[in-house]
Every structure is written in structure tokens, then in C-alpha cells.
Enzyme design. Structure first.
Site, PDB file in Angstrom:
ATOM      1  N   ASN A  22       0.839  -1.195   0.000  1.00  0.00           N
ATOM      2  CA  ASN A  22       0.000   0.000   0.000  1.00  0.00           C
ATOM      3  C   ASN A  22       0.885   1.260   0.000  1.00  0.00           C
ATOM      4  O   ASN A  22       1.514   1.601   1.001  1.00  0.00           O
ATOM      5  CB  ASN A  22      -0.884  -0.084   1.262  1.00  0.00           C
ATOM      6  CG  ASN A  22      -1.848   1.081   1.367  1.00  0.00           C
ATOM      7  OD1 ASN A  22      -1.562   2.183   0.904  1.00  0.00           O
ATOM      8  ND2 ASN A  22      -2.987   0.819   1.990  1.00  0.00           N
ATOM      9  N   ASP A  81      -1.425  -4.070  11.224  1.00  0.00           N
ATOM     10  CA  ASP A  81      -2.806  -4.470  10.983  1.00  0.00           C
ATOM     11  C   ASP A  81      -3.688  -3.580  11.858  1.00  0.00           C
ATOM     12  O   ASP A  81      -3.322  -3.267  12.997  1.00  0.00           O
ATOM     13  CB  ASP A  81      -3.008  -5.956  11.310  1.00  0.00           C
ATOM     14  CG  ASP A  81      -4.199  -6.534  10.568  1.00  0.00           C
ATOM     15  OD1 ASP A  81      -4.487  -6.087   9.433  1.00  0.00           O
ATOM     16  OD2 ASP A  81      -4.861  -7.428  11.122  1.00  0.00           O
ATOM     17  N   THR A  82      -4.828  -3.192  11.299  1.00  0.00           N
ATOM     18  CA  THR A  82      -5.716  -2.254  11.995  1.00  0.00           C
ATOM     19  C   THR A  82      -7.135  -2.788  12.018  1.00  0.00           C
ATOM     20  O   THR A  82      -7.568  -3.425  11.055  1.00  0.00           O
ATOM     21  CB  THR A  82      -5.715  -0.883  11.267  1.00  0.00           C
ATOM     22  OG1 THR A  82      -4.422  -0.311  11.379  1.00  0.00           O
ATOM     23  CG2 THR A  82      -6.734   0.080  11.878  1.00  0.00           C
ATOM     24  N   GLY A 166     -11.642   4.406   4.398  1.00  0.00           N
ATOM     25  CA  GLY A 166     -12.244   3.391   5.272  1.00  0.00           C
ATOM     26  C   GLY A 166     -13.433   3.934   6.049  1.00  0.00           C
ATOM     27  O   GLY A 166     -14.362   4.509   5.480  1.00  0.00           O
ATOM     28  N   TYR A 167     -13.391   3.759   7.364  1.00  0.00           N
ATOM     29  CA  TYR A 167     -14.506   4.156   8.227  1.00  0.00           C
ATOM     30  C   TYR A 167     -14.413   5.622   8.677  1.00  0.00           C
ATOM     31  O   TYR A 167     -15.208   6.059   9.508  1.00  0.00           O
ATOM     32  CB  TYR A 167     -14.533   3.243   9.463  1.00  0.00           C
ATOM     33  CG  TYR A 167     -14.737   1.776   9.135  1.00  0.00           C
ATOM     34  CD1 TYR A 167     -16.016   1.238   9.036  1.00  0.00           C
ATOM     35  CD2 TYR A 167     -13.656   0.928   8.910  1.00  0.00           C
ATOM     36  CE1 TYR A 167     -16.208  -0.106   8.733  1.00  0.00           C
ATOM     37  CE2 TYR A 167     -13.832  -0.416   8.597  1.00  0.00           C
ATOM     38  CZ  TYR A 167     -15.111  -0.926   8.513  1.00  0.00           C
ATOM     39  OH  TYR A 167     -15.306  -2.255   8.207  1.00  0.00           O
ATOM     40  N   ASP A 168     -13.447   6.375   8.167  1.00  0.00           N
ATOM     41  CA  ASP A 168     -13.220   7.756   8.619  1.00  0.00           C
ATOM     42  C   ASP A 168     -14.473   8.638   8.640  1.00  0.00           C
ATOM     43  O   ASP A 168     -14.646   9.421   9.583  1.00  0.00           O
ATOM     44  CB  ASP A 168     -12.144   8.437   7.762  1.00  0.00           C
ATOM     45  CG  ASP A 168     -10.738   8.080   8.201  1.00  0.00           C
ATOM     46  OD1 ASP A 168     -10.586   7.476   9.286  1.00  0.00           O
ATOM     47  OD2 ASP A 168      -9.788   8.403   7.463  1.00  0.00           O
ATOM     48  N   LYS A 188      -5.402  14.354  11.851  1.00  0.00           N
ATOM     49  CA  LYS A 188      -5.721  12.938  12.069  1.00  0.00           C
ATOM     50  C   LYS A 188      -4.485  12.183  12.583  1.00  0.00           C
ATOM     51  O   LYS A 188      -4.555  11.483  13.595  1.00  0.00           O
ATOM     52  CB  LYS A 188      -6.235  12.287  10.768  1.00  0.00           C
ATOM     53  CG  LYS A 188      -6.529  10.804  10.951  1.00  0.00           C
ATOM     54  CD  LYS A 188      -6.964  10.098   9.690  1.00  0.00           C
ATOM     55  CE  LYS A 188      -6.964   8.585   9.942  1.00  0.00           C
ATOM     56  NZ  LYS A 188      -7.251   7.797   8.752  1.00  0.00           N
ATOM     57  N   HIS A 193      -4.766   6.115  15.812  1.00  0.00           N
ATOM     58  CA  HIS A 193      -4.238   4.783  16.131  1.00  0.00           C
ATOM     59  C   HIS A 193      -2.917   4.536  15.402  1.00  0.00           C
ATOM     60  O   HIS A 193      -1.919   4.154  15.997  1.00  0.00           O
ATOM     61  CB  HIS A 193      -5.295   3.748  15.712  1.00  0.00           C
ATOM     62  CG  HIS A 193      -5.903   4.027  14.353  1.00  0.00           C
ATOM     63  ND1 HIS A 193      -6.521   5.210  14.051  1.00  0.00           N
ATOM     64  CD2 HIS A 193      -5.910   3.308  13.203  1.00  0.00           C
ATOM     65  CE1 HIS A 193      -6.908   5.192  12.786  1.00  0.00           C
ATOM     66  NE2 HIS A 193      -6.544   4.055  12.251  1.00  0.00           N
TER      67      HIS A 193
HETATM   68  P1  IMP Z   1      -5.365  -2.288   7.450  1.00  0.00           P
HETATM   69  O1  IMP Z   1      -4.991  -3.406   8.356  1.00  0.00           O
HETATM   70  O2  IMP Z   1      -4.562  -1.044   7.692  1.00  0.00           O
HETATM   71  O3  IMP Z   1      -5.414  -2.683   6.005  1.00  0.00           O
HETATM   72  O4  IMP Z   1      -6.853  -1.863   7.841  1.00  0.00           O
HETATM   73  C1  IMP Z   1      -7.951  -2.768   7.762  1.00  0.00           C
HETATM   74  C2  IMP Z   1      -9.236  -1.988   7.477  1.00  0.00           C
HETATM   75  O5  IMP Z   1      -9.495  -1.105   8.583  1.00  0.00           O
HETATM   76  C3  IMP Z   1      -9.160  -1.102   6.256  1.00  0.00           C
HETATM   77  O6  IMP Z   1      -9.615  -1.757   5.123  1.00  0.00           O
HETATM   78  C4  IMP Z   1     -10.093   0.032   6.616  1.00  0.00           C
HETATM   79  O7  IMP Z   1     -11.406  -0.326   6.293  1.00  0.00           O
HETATM   80  C5  IMP Z   1      -9.997   0.125   8.118  1.00  0.00           C
HETATM   81  N1  IMP Z   1      -9.076   1.200   8.520  1.00  0.00           N
HETATM   82  C6  IMP Z   1      -7.758   1.062   8.823  1.00  0.00           C
HETATM   83  N2  IMP Z   1      -7.228   2.239   9.165  1.00  0.00           N
HETATM   84  C7  IMP Z   1      -8.233   3.144   9.061  1.00  0.00           C
HETATM   85  C8  IMP Z   1      -8.289   4.543   9.289  1.00  0.00           C
HETATM   86  O8  IMP Z   1      -7.308   5.220   9.642  1.00  0.00           O
HETATM   87  N3  IMP Z   1      -9.496   5.114   9.088  1.00  0.00           N
HETATM   88  C9  IMP Z   1     -10.586   4.429   8.701  1.00  0.00           C
HETATM   89  N4  IMP Z   1     -10.590   3.127   8.459  1.00  0.00           N
HETATM   90  C10 IMP Z   1      -9.418   2.480   8.650  1.00  0.00           C
END
Ligand code: IMP
Length: 217
Positions: A22, A81-82, A166-168, A188, A193
Site C-alpha cells: 500500500n 494491521d488495523t 475506510g470508516y473515517d 488525524k 491509532h
Molecule cells: P489495514 O490493516 O490497515 O489494512 O486496515 C484494515 C481496514 O481497517 C481497512 O480496510 C479500513 O477499512 C480500516 N481502517 C484502517 N485504518 C483506518 C483509518 O485510519 N481510518 C478508517 N478506516 C481504517
């Protein structure tokens, strides 16, 4: 032995590999750390593999991605991972945040739609949630380290704002009136996080570097 560093396609020497394809994440990381720590992404390594992310925790997924890259390249590396954890949904979507609204994943609109429908009828005070990011780092000796960042907030009942991803547009951090999608990237990153997890990781790396410099003097 895991002593090599990542050698990119352009032969530039990087101190470590960020296990991500990414480009947005890589840019954000470089903005936060400045020039102190030289990082390359998977595309710099000529790698377009879709690394499996099927663990049941953020820690498990971050470690799995970092281990995959460490095994393939024998270089220091890290992965993140988020997840968005919503209290009224017992912590869902959590580790499944990317694929919540659509099995293929990466459909942010579908994810937000599902979240809104699951929270239909839940009163504002009960819509508390948090974003949580875990970073897994595997150092040059193969030792594993975990770093975490969270931001508390709540979920609106309709979207606001055009920035972010994403969910922002649905997430208002505690103490704010704006969503993450209404704030600029700098505001932000200062509370997010990911910003917190990256700063904890970078503080650790700077300390390690300092210790090494002291030992070689
Ligand atoms: P990833 O592990 O960073 O790819 O995040 C997994 C999913 O969490 C992403 O596809 C988003 O939908 C959501 N996400 C992660 N970080 C954010 C953020 O900073 N804002 C909003 N949605 C997020």
C-alpha cells in the site's frame, strides 16, 4: 543469518522492509519518521504477493505478514494491521474490518453501509468504538517486537466529510466534533491509532540506534 538489509530494485540500501504493497501507508510512514529510518515497501523489492492475513487477532496478522517477509528476504521488517472495535457489536468488525461489508475486501462504502445497518437503533451514547493498530517488527537478530496505538471515539449514524478513507466518515475521536474524514491528514495523524503505533515503534528504533552508536564509540 538475518543480517542483510533490503536491497531494492534500484540498489538503494534500506534499513528495513515495510511488509505492505500500500503506497499510501508507506508514504504516511515516511512522513512521520522523516529521513532517520530508511524503509522500502514490497513493490520496491519487486514483490506483488498477496500475503495471507487469516489470523483471528490483529497481532496474529501483523506477525504473520512480518514473518512471511523475514523468511523470504532475511532482512529486518515490519507489518501492521488495523481494526475498528465497536462496543455495541462486541468488538466487531475488529480484525475483519477490511472485509466487513464484502468478502473480497477493500470496499469501504460496503463496509460503512454494513456498520450503519448493524448499529441501527443504537443510541448515541452506546455507539462507542476505537481504532486499534498493531505493528509487528522483526529485527536483524530475528527477535519479534509488538507496538500498539489506539484512539477512542464514537460512530455517527450518517457519514460526514470527504477526506480520509475506510470508516473515517463515521468516526469521531473522543473530544472532537469532526469526523476523521473532516480533519486534515496532519490533525488525524496527531491522534490516530496508526500515528500513535508508528511513533511508539519509531521511538524504539531511535533508542536502539542510539544504543548501537554508543556501543561502537
Ligand atoms: P489495514 O490493516 O490497515 O489494512 O486496515 C484494515 C481496514 O481497517 C481497512 O480496510 C479500513 O477499512 C480500516 N481502517 C484502517 N485504518 C483506518 C483509518 O485510519 N481510518 C478508517 N478506516 C481504517
Amino acid at each position: 543469518m538475518r543480517q542483510q538489509t533490503g536491497e531494492t530494485k534500484g540498489n538503494a540500501r534500506a534499513e528495513m522492509i515495510f511488509a505492505t504493497g500500500n503506497a499510501h501507508k508507506l508514504k504516511e510512514f515516511r512522513e512521520i519518521v522523516g529521513g532517520d529510518i530508511v524503509v522500502c515497501g514490497l513493490s520496491d523489492m519487486g514483490c506483488d504477493a498477496d500475503i495471507p492475513e487469516d489470523a483471528e487477532t490483529l497481532e496474529g496478522n501483523a506477525l504473520a505478514k512480518a514473518r512471511w517477509v523475514a523468511a523470504r528476504y532475511g532482512a529486518p521488517c515490519f507489518a501492521d494491521d488495523t481494526g475498528l472495535e465497536v462496543d455495541a457489536l462486541d468488538g466487531r468488525p475488529g480484525v475483519h474490518s477490511a472485509r466487513y461489508g464484502c468478502a473480497e475486501g477493500h470496499d469501504a462504502q460496503a463496509n460503512r453501509q454494513r456498520l450503519l445497518s448493524e448499529l441501527q437503533g443504537v443510541e448515541p451514547a452506546a455507539r462507542t468504538a476505537r481504532f486499534r493498530t498493531v505493528i509487528a517488527y522483526i529485527d536483524a537478530r530475528g527477535a519479534e517486537h509488538l507496538f500498539e496505538g489506539t484512539v477512542e471515539g464514537h460512530i455517527l449514524d450518517s457519514e460526514r466529510g470527504g477526506d480520509g478513507f475506510g470508516y473515517d466518515p463515521l468516526f469521531v475521536p473522543a473530544g472532537w466534533t469532526q469526523t476523521f474524514a473532516e480533519a486534515g491528514a496532519d490533525r488525524k495523524n496527531a491522534v490516530s491509532h496508526r500515528g500513535r503505533a508508528v511513533r511508539a515503534f519509531v521511538d524504539f528504533l531511535r533508542n536502539e540506534k542510539q544504543k548501537n552508536n554508543n556501543n561502537t564509540r
